[in-house]
Design a protein around this motif. Structure first.
Motif, mmCIF file in Angstrom:
data_model
loop_
_atom_site.group_PDB
_atom_site.id
_atom_site.type_symbol
_atom_site.label_atom_id
_atom_site.label_comp_id
_atom_site.label_asym_id
_atom_site.label_seq_id
_atom_site.Cartn_x
_atom_site.Cartn_y
_atom_site.Cartn_z
ATOM 1 N N GLY A 1 42.783 44.335 31.979
ATOM 2 C CA GLY A 1 42.889 43.025 32.599
ATOM 3 C C GLY A 1 41.903 42.792 33.728
ATOM 4 O O GLY A 1 41.565 41.656 34.023
ATOM 5 N N GLU A 2 41.448 43.894 34.355
ATOM 6 C CA GLU A 2 40.536 43.748 35.482
ATOM 7 C C GLU A 2 39.676 45.005 35.591
ATOM 8 O O GLU A 2 40.118 46.109 35.284
ATOM 9 N N LYS A 3 38.457 44.797 36.038
ATOM 10 C CA LYS A 3 37.539 45.913 36.237
ATOM 11 C C LYS A 3 36.683 45.636 37.457
ATOM 12 O O LYS A 3 36.232 44.509 37.638
ATOM 13 N N LYS A 4 36.481 46.662 38.302
ATOM 14 C CA LYS A 4 35.693 46.479 39.519
ATOM 15 C C LYS A 4 34.540 47.454 39.562
ATOM 16 O O LYS A 4 34.642 48.584 39.090
ATOM 17 N N ASP A 5 33.446 47.002 40.153
ATOM 18 C CA ASP A 5 32.304 47.865 40.407
ATOM 19 C C ASP A 5 31.698 47.420 41.729
ATOM 20 O O ASP A 5 30.931 46.479 41.770
ATOM 21 N N GLN A 6 32.091 48.069 42.804
ATOM 22 C CA GLN A 6 31.630 47.759 44.149
ATOM 23 C C GLN A 6 31.969 46.307 44.483
ATOM 24 O O GLN A 6 33.153 45.966 44.567
ATOM 25 N N ARG A 7 30.995 45.442 44.668
ATOM 26 C CA ARG A 7 31.281 44.042 45.078
ATOM 27 C C ARG A 7 31.560 43.114 43.906
ATOM 28 O O ARG A 7 31.810 41.921 44.089
ATOM 29 N N ILE A 8 31.493 43.645 42.700
ATOM 30 C CA ILE A 8 31.644 42.814 41.511
ATOM 31 C C ILE A 8 32.934 43.177 40.795
ATOM 32 O O ILE A 8 33.279 44.362 40.670
ATOM 33 N N ALA A 9 33.648 42.151 40.322
ATOM 34 C CA ALA A 9 34.854 42.373 39.540
ATOM 35 C C ALA A 9 34.919 41.349 38.434
ATOM 36 O O ALA A 9 34.383 40.237 38.559
ATOM 37 N N VAL A 10 35.548 41.723 37.350
ATOM 38 C CA VAL A 10 35.780 40.789 36.248
ATOM 39 C C VAL A 10 37.260 40.842 35.912
ATOM 40 O O VAL A 10 37.873 41.912 35.908
ATOM 41 N N THR A 11 37.858 39.666 35.688
ATOM 42 C CA THR A 11 39.249 39.572 35.271
ATOM 43 C C THR A 11 39.306 38.892 33.919
ATOM 44 O O THR A 11 38.470 38.043 33.593
ATOM 45 N N LEU A 12 40.280 39.261 33.130
ATOM 46 C CA LEU A 12 40.431 38.738 31.775
ATOM 47 C C LEU A 12 41.861 38.305 31.545
ATOM 48 O O LEU A 12 42.801 39.044 31.845
ATOM 49 N N ASN A 13 42.032 37.104 31.023
ATOM 50 C CA ASN A 13 43.332 36.605 30.601
ATOM 51 C C ASN A 13 43.228 36.260 29.124
ATOM 52 O O ASN A 13 42.739 35.190 28.752
ATOM 53 N N LYS A 14 43.645 37.183 28.266
ATOM 54 C CA LYS A 14 43.492 36.982 26.829
ATOM 55 C C LYS A 14 44.395 35.875 26.309
ATOM 56 O O LYS A 14 44.052 35.176 25.365
#
Lengths: 111, 110
Positions: free
Chosen positions: B55-68
Motif C-alpha cells: 500500500g505504501e513505499k518510502k525512499d528517503q524524501r519520496i513516497a508512493v501510496t496505492l489504493n487499488k
C-alpha cells in the motif's frame, strides 16, 4: 554494462526520406519498446517486443516499422518521414517485473 | 486500453514544502506502478515504484501510496529542493506495456 544505447542522438530528415533509429541493450532484457515524446507532452508507445521474433503495436504505430531478430537489438524504421514525426524518440528495455529503463533519446526533425 | 490520468499538470511549491502528484487508472488488472522523473533534455529515470501487494513505499524524501480499490496512486515528495524541479510521470502496466500519465511539471522555488 552500457544499458540502453540509442543512435543517432540527433537527425534531420527531409520529408519522404526513410531512416532507422538503432537501439541496443546489454542487460539480456526480454522487453523492448519505442516511445515518442512531443514537446511538452507525455510518452506515447509506438511499438514493443516481448522477445526475439515477437513485435506488437502500441498507441501510435502508423508510419513506423520494427523488428526483433535478436534479444539485444530493436531498430525503429521510419518508412517515409513526415513533419508530424518530428519528436524525441526513446527506446526502453526491461526484464521480468515490468521495470523499464530508457535510452538517452534521439532527437528527430523532419523538414 | 488502459487510461492513466495525472494531476496536476503543473505544480509550484516553495523550497521545503511538500508536493503531491496523483494518478488514476482504469485497468483493474494493473499491478505495477512506477514513477519517473525527467529533467529538461534528459531521459525519464525511475525514482520509485510500487506493486499491488503493497500500500505504501518510502525512499528517503519520496513516497508512493496505492489504493487499488479506488484505482489511484500518488507520489509524495517531502522537504522539496530546487533539484526536485522536473517533469514527473506516473505509469501502470497493462499486460506487457507501460502506459504513462500526461506528466506533472514540478517547480520548486528557492
Amino acid at each position: 554494462n552500457a544499458g540502453v544505447t540509442q543512435t543517432p542522438k540527433f537527425q534531420v530528415l527531409k520529408t519522404g526520406q526513410s531512416m532507422t533509429l538503432q537501439c541496443a541493450q546489454d542487460m539480456n532484457h526480454e522487453y523492448m519498446s519505442w516511445y515518442r515524446q512531443d514537446p511538452g507532452m507525455g510518452l506515447r508507445l509506438i511499438h514493443y517486443s516481448v522477445g526475439a521474433g515477437i513485435t506488437d503495436q502500441g498507441e501510435v504505430p502508423n508510419g513506423y516499422n520494427v523488428s526483433r531478430s535478436t534479444t539485444e537489438d530493436f531498430p525503429l524504421r521510419l518508412l517515409s518521414a513526415a513533419p508530424s514525426q518530428t519528436s524525441v524518440y526513446f527506446c526502453a528495455s526491461g526484464g521480468r517485473g515490468n521495470t523499464i529503463y530508457f535510452g538517452e533519446g534521439s532527437w528527430l526533425t523532419v523538414v | 486500453g488502459e487510461n492513466v490520468e495525472q494531476h496536476p499538470s503543473t505544480l509550484s511549491v516553495q523550497e521545503g514544502d511538500s508536493a503531491v502528484i496523483k494518478c488514476t487508472y482504469s485497468d483493474s488488472a494493473s499491478n505495477y506502478f512506477p514513477w519517473y522523473k525527467q529533467e529538461l533534455g534528459k531521459r525519464p529515470q525511475l525514482i520509485i515504484d510500487i506493486r499491488s501487494n503493497v500500500g505504501e513505499k518510502k525512499d528517503q524524501r519520496i513516497a508512493v501510496t496505492l489504493n487499488k480499490t479506488a484505482k489511484h496512486f500518488s507520489l509524495h515528495i517531502t522537504e522539496t529542493q530546487p533539484e526536485d524541479s522536473a517533469v514527473y510521470f506516473c505509469a501502470t502496466n497493462a499486460g506487457n506495456m507501460l502506459t504513462f500519465g500526461g506528466g506533472t511539471r514540478l517547480m520548486v522555488k528557492p
